[in-house]
Design an enzyme around this catalytic site. Structure first.
Site, mmCIF file in Angstrom:
data_model
loop_
_atom_site.group_PDB
_atom_site.id
_atom_site.type_symbol
_atom_site.label_atom_id
_atom_site.label_comp_id
_atom_site.label_asym_id
_atom_site.label_seq_id
_atom_site.Cartn_x
_atom_site.Cartn_y
_atom_site.Cartn_z
ATOM 1 N N LYS A 81 -1.264 -1.184 -4.164
ATOM 2 C CA LYS A 81 -2.405 -0.298 -3.951
ATOM 3 C C LYS A 81 -1.912 1.141 -3.820
ATOM 4 O O LYS A 81 -1.051 1.431 -2.981
ATOM 5 C CB LYS A 81 -3.172 -0.719 -2.692
ATOM 6 N N TYR A 131 0.850 -1.204 0.000
ATOM 7 C CA TYR A 131 0.000 0.000 0.000
ATOM 8 C C TYR A 131 0.879 1.246 0.000
ATOM 9 O O TYR A 131 1.552 1.553 0.982
ATOM 10 C CB TYR A 131 -0.883 -0.033 1.247
#
Length: 341
Positions: A168, A143
């Protein structure tokens, strides 16, 4: 844990990716029964995956014991129907500890949150994420946001690492994201997954789709699954009619919601939690250092939800509209994440 590989289950999701809030009781302690109801409602409403104890789920506020209990509860409620991905973060040692707790709880994968506090160099970030991926058998999605910003070269290196299946983006730098997608596509065989991870990802969905990123997290699904489902179906249709529905929902609901969310620090979590309570499920307040939204902002949120549902009602991609898939979650009377369960 499910038997099918996580990447194959996430690549073409049947519904939104669900990031449930974590429920607390009046005393501030974990309320697992309500959390279970929230997760169960989301799955029955059409979620394609459950991302438990991540940003929206206040990963930062949970003890390791609470974290494991929540992940285990999500796995139990999913019962193999959808994959469960758990958050893992802080420094490498603690991230590994959370990863192992998630594995013991039966999770299917990990969302690697940014390391705590430090702004690390690329070499250190590569070591952090690869050590985390090597610590368990769980697949990892990295992320990017805040203090964890990766160069395209770093993402190429991570995409080559065993156990890292996706990336992400919570930064929103489209130039950087395009260069990252291009670099990985050019140098790493196979299908690496990308996710739009901005706080209200639907608002920027069309922009990310333009560079080939169609997966996204949906916080709105927590409190308005019908709106989120209508958007998801229209967005994934990729037709002029679908994109027209996307535009209507962006103009009438998502943009005003993002503008409301911007009125308070931490509203990406606390406003979502308020939305779940508006739907009738008392998931409690956020834990400090987050704070509750102002009363007038919650009232505005209620009005926006009504407006969004009015837009969805006659839309061709509404959950019960003519272009909807015949899923149980689309039928009246099925519990939804923010409703009574």
């Amino acid at each position: 844990m499910t038997s099918a590989p996580l990447a194959s289950r996430l690549r073409v999701p049947s519904g939104p990716l669900f990031f449930p809030v974590t429920a607390y009781g009046p005393d501030g302690g974990l309320d697992l029964d309500t959390f279970r109801a929230h997760v169960r409602g989301g799955i029955e409403a059409g979620a394609a995956a459950v991302f438990a104890c991540c940003g929206t789920g206040e990963f930062h506020a949970l003890t390791p014991e609470e974290f494991q209990e929540c992940v285990a509860a999500a796995v139990d409620e999913a019962a193999g129907r959808v994959p469960v991905v758990a958050g893992a973060g802080y420094g490498t040692a603690l991230a590994v500890r959370y990863a192992r707790l998630a594995e013991q709880a039966g999770a299917d994968g990990l969302l690697a949150m940014p390391p705590y506090l430090v702004v690390a160099g690329q070499e250190g970030l590569v070591r952090h994420y690869t050590e985390l991926a090597a610590a368990t058998s769980l697949d990892v999605i990295v992320y990017q946001r805040d203090n964890a910003v990766l160069t395209p070269r770093t993402v190429v290196e991570l995409a080559r690492a065993d156990g890292i299946i996706g990336f992400k983006d919570g930064l929103g730098d489209m130039d950087l994201m395009q260069r990252t997608v291009s670099a990985v596509r050019s140098e790493v065989p196979g299908d690496f997954l990308y996710f739009n991870g901005l706080p209200t990802a639907e608002l920027t969905g069309l922009a990310y789709r333009g560079i080939g990123v169609t997966l996204y997290s949906s916080a709105v699904f927590c409190f308005a699954p019908d709106i989120a489902l209508a958007f998801h179906r229209a967005f994934n249709a990729g037709t002029p009619q679908g994109d027209a529905t996307v535009d209507r929902l962006v103009d009438g609901f998502y943009r005003p919601f993002v503008e409301l969310r911007a009125l308070g620090r931490g509203y990406a979590v606390s406003l979502v939690k308020a939305g779940v309570r508006l739907g009738g499920l008392d998931v409690g307040a956020v834990r400090p250092p987050l704070h509750e939204p102002a009363d007038e902002h919650v009232k505005h949120l209620a009005e926006l939800i009504e407006r969004g549902r009015a837009l969805v009602h006659d839309a061709p991609y509404a959950p019960d509209g003519p272009a909807a898939v015949d899923a149980p979650a689309a039928r009246p009377g099925v519990p939804v994440p923010g409703g009574d369960a």
